[in-house]
Design a protein around this motif. Structure first.
Motif, PDB file in Angstrom:
ATOM      1  N   ALA A 199      -0.208  -9.021  -5.933  1.00  0.00           N
ATOM      2  CA  ALA A 199      -1.534  -9.392  -5.570  1.00  0.00           C
ATOM      3  C   ALA A 199      -2.622  -8.672  -6.533  1.00  0.00           C
ATOM      4  O   ALA A 199      -2.449  -7.576  -6.786  1.00  0.00           O
ATOM      5  N   PRO A 200      -3.423  -9.540  -6.956  1.00  0.00           N
ATOM      6  CA  PRO A 200      -4.422  -9.030  -8.019  1.00  0.00           C
ATOM      7  C   PRO A 200      -5.378  -7.936  -7.342  1.00  0.00           C
ATOM      8  O   PRO A 200      -5.638  -8.016  -6.222  1.00  0.00           O
ATOM      9  N   GLY A 229       5.740 -10.023  -5.832  1.00  0.00           N
ATOM     10  CA  GLY A 229       4.931  -9.656  -4.707  1.00  0.00           C
ATOM     11  C   GLY A 229       3.701  -9.212  -5.029  1.00  0.00           C
ATOM     12  O   GLY A 229       3.195  -8.497  -4.549  1.00  0.00           O
ATOM     13  N   ARG A 251      -8.387  -6.116  -6.824  1.00  0.00           N
ATOM     14  CA  ARG A 251      -9.808  -6.542  -6.585  1.00  0.00           C
ATOM     15  C   ARG A 251     -10.732  -5.797  -7.401  1.00  0.00           C
ATOM     16  O   ARG A 251     -11.804  -6.195  -8.081  1.00  0.00           O
ATOM     17  N   ALA A 252     -10.651  -4.354  -7.199  1.00  0.00           N
ATOM     18  CA  ALA A 252     -11.502  -3.638  -7.971  1.00  0.00           C
ATOM     19  C   ALA A 252     -11.663  -4.031  -9.478  1.00  0.00           C
ATOM     20  O   ALA A 252     -12.440  -4.085 -10.129  1.00  0.00           O
ATOM     21  N   ALA A 253     -10.267  -3.918 -10.230  1.00  0.00           N
ATOM     22  CA  ALA A 253     -10.051  -4.558 -11.556  1.00  0.00           C
ATOM     23  C   ALA A 253     -10.786  -5.795 -12.047  1.00  0.00           C
ATOM     24  O   ALA A 253     -11.701  -5.904 -13.073  1.00  0.00           O
ATOM     25  N   SER A 264     -12.692 -17.339   0.476  1.00  0.00           N
ATOM     26  CA  SER A 264     -12.030 -16.160   0.339  1.00  0.00           C
ATOM     27  C   SER A 264     -13.058 -14.835  -0.017  1.00  0.00           C
ATOM     28  O   SER A 264     -12.956 -14.109  -0.746  1.00  0.00           O
ATOM     29  N   MET A 270       0.836  -1.263   0.025  1.00  0.00           N
ATOM     30  CA  MET A 270       0.037  -0.088   0.091  1.00  0.00           C
ATOM     31  C   MET A 270       1.068   1.105  -0.074  1.00  0.00           C
ATOM     32  O   MET A 270       0.382   2.375  -0.242  1.00  0.00           O
ATOM     33  N   SER A 271       2.260   1.021   0.258  1.00  0.00           N
ATOM     34  CA  SER A 271       3.081   2.398   0.045  1.00  0.00           C
ATOM     35  C   SER A 271       3.421   2.411  -1.200  1.00  0.00           C
ATOM     36  O   SER A 271       2.901   3.392  -2.079  1.00  0.00           O
ATOM     37  N   SER A 275     -13.194  -7.157 -10.080  1.00  0.00           N
ATOM     38  CA  SER A 275     -14.573  -7.142  -9.943  1.00  0.00           C
ATOM     39  C   SER A 275     -15.224  -6.526 -11.385  1.00  0.00           C
ATOM     40  O   SER A 275     -16.297  -6.846 -11.631  1.00  0.00           O
ATOM     41  N   GLN A 317       4.051   1.844  -5.189  1.00  0.00           N
ATOM     42  CA  GLN A 317       3.129   1.458  -6.505  1.00  0.00           C
ATOM     43  C   GLN A 317       3.149  -0.310  -6.506  1.00  0.00           C
ATOM     44  O   GLN A 317       3.998  -0.695  -6.532  1.00  0.00           O
TER      45      GLN A 317
END
Lengths: 346, 346
Positions: free
Chosen positions: A50-51, A48, A53-55, A109, A1-2, A57, A4
């Motif tokens: 991580a997919p 590292g 989620r918004a995209a 999940s 989250m820090s 969804s 990009q």
DNA sequence: CTGAAAGCGCTAACAG
DNA sequence: CTGTTAGCGCTTTCAG
């Protein structure tokens, strides 16, 4: 989250393949060369990744989230949300519902999004949130029989499953307990024990489950030659159970059996009885309902009618999942069987 | 959720303007002709448009959702999620936290996403979900002082705020109560009342708040010439309170004052005392902690130290919101003051 | 079995 | 004040 976060593109570049291939590997779609699969997996590891989620969804039209709606009747005034929430959570019942729901969701999940619908405004909010796609569907736990939320959800076409049959028919699936049968078991146990002056502490009569438990209890008593059963209404809380028992005891000092519509009130009844010098179960037998956590731990341990709340809740989640996935289109219902658990109090 | 939902494009066409304009109206951005604003509003009405959350999130990089993480120590074995959940919810404290959190979130159309982190696997799950952007940040309620979740969150760079100071320093904001001060007030009240043989029922000593309350109580007692205070450890439950009180009473039959680290245990203590023929508060004064809903309703009504949980929780949410919005970057802490509430029990 | 390309629905510069 | 134009990051045909 820090910094990009890496995207599919980054992983693809790192692995020397296309975005599509990485996507396939991540989503476990077959038709991918095992060798490449490994390369991709390593690239994911290294970056590292991580997919997002918004995209995801946005294209799958699924959030992997379900709303857990705690819904009250229509008359709660705005601003009482806090009191409403506190009251709901005070009942051990709700924790078991959450436990069951999470038990089903987590391995897949998915997560529950908490929503409260205790006023007309709140209900509109919930509806609007759902139509925005905040969740894929809703699990509804109503605190009153005449809750308008289920109908609103059904009208809006939101996939939803209810805990407990709605008082008016609504085209939604639900799970429920055979409350009358549970009450029958409680009555029979008390009678078999030899109790003859039996009273009952009901739950709030605005709740369907309370009505059914009372009806089932009365029916069985009537069939056994006890046409009249003194009744006091409680509110499913310890204190209300104590108050109800006090009242009943004052009018019927010779009582020898009590059926309380939930364990908390049964516990309260036991306490009052002991304070008034009655031994439980020797002088007065007490049967509770739910088999919540307190039943086994309080003294005396409660004889009670077990309601498999966790199982019911996880089934509720499973049904919703089927509706969401389109595996099930017509509403259905699953009714669970209660079971008498004999401990010390009766 | 049934037919194809209308999009911004549809509304734009209907209103005879561009997507951008509609977007502006919906998001309340100024610089839009009032007339056009009205036209757009009507078009929205007619089409029944509701913005798609996923699409919006994708570009704003915000979900309008925060994770509410209930976190335990590291030793809970997998599969106990259900028991863990039930236990957490059994405490009236948690309901108040949720009430406070929702009180802040709802007016801002945000929602709490419920997550449990009671095992190493669960913690990884939570972390992974958060990095996927399931929520904009996390509110953490730990059930143990040495909970590893806060540090993991901090390391992952996830905006997070804790309820209660972590045992080891972690660069995250938190809200907390001046527990020692609350315990001091309880001790002083008991002493002022004339109690001289005072005992205390603590919370589980693995919880920071329990330790602090005990320490504050002992300190005050010691300063008042009571170097030794009999202690029994409870588990913040009614039953554990009863058990602890039974033990203390057996060893100290002449007790005349009790400080219990929460209301549930205080209630249990009162019950045991009355069963053993002690009048509360005449023979034994009892002070609780929290001022949870039971405090006012149980008999005798509990004199207790009020912890403004709802306010603390909503402040926690507010802090998180500031961190998420980037209005606040450095961790901070907000400590609330407890307040003695005198009722009947002492 | 893999890659190229077309969006999902929305916001946010950037012109005009 | 409004429209045009790019994407946000991902899945999913459709070719190859």
């Amino acid at each position: 989250m820090s910094r990009q976060a890496p995207t599919l593109e980054d992983v693809a570049r790192e692995a020397g393949v296309s975005r599509a291939t990485v996507s396939r590997v991540i989503n476990g779609v077959r038709n991918v060369d095992p060798g490449i699969q490994e390369v991709v997996r390593q690239a994911v590891e290294r970056t590292g990744y991580a997919p997002n989620r918004a995209a995801r969804s946005l294209v799958t039209r699924r959030t992997q989230t379900v709303a857990l709606i705690v819904s009250g009747a229509g008359d709660t005034s705005e601003g009482e949300q806090s009191a409403f929430t506190a009251r709901v959570f005070a009942d051990p019942f709700f924790g078991r519902v959450v436990a069951g729901v999470v038990g089903y969701l987590r391995p897949r999940s998915m997560h529950p999004l908490l929503m409260f619908a205790e006023s007309p405004e709140a209900r509109q909010q919930v509806l609007s949130d759902l139509r925005q796609g905040s969740a894929d569907g809703a699990l509804v736990v109503s605190t009153h029989a005449d809750d308008p939320m289920p109908a609103l959800l059904a009208d809006a076409g939101v996939p939803a499953v209810l805990f407990a049959r709605p008082s008016r028919p609504v085209p939604l699936s639900y799970v429920d307990l055979a409350h009358r049968d549970g009450a029958r078991q409680a009555a029979e146990h008390l009678l078999k024990r030899g109790c003859r002056r039996i009273v009952t502490v009901t739950g709030p009569l605005g709740v369907g489950a309370s009505q059914d438990r009372l009806a089932g209890f009365r029916d069985t008593m009537a069939r056994s030659g006890h046409p009249y059963v003194p009744v006091a209404e409680g509110g499913f809380t310890l204190d209300s159970g104590m108050a109800a028992m006090s009242g009943l005891l004052a009018e019927h000092p010779d009582v020898d059996g009590v059926f309380a519509a939930n364990d908390l009130m049964a516990q309260g009844a036991c306490q009052v009885l002991r304070e008034r010098g009655r031994r439980v179960p020797d002088d007065v037998a007490v049967v509770g309902f739910d088999d919540s956590s307190v039943a086994a731990t309080c003294r005396p341990a409660l004889t009670t009618v077990r309601q498999p709340v966790e199982e019911m809740a996880s089934t509720m989640a499973a049904l919703l999942d089927e509706h969401i996935q389109g595996l099930r289109t017509d509403p259905t219902s699953v009714i669970f069987d209660p079971e008498l658990v004999v401990r010390e109090s009766a």
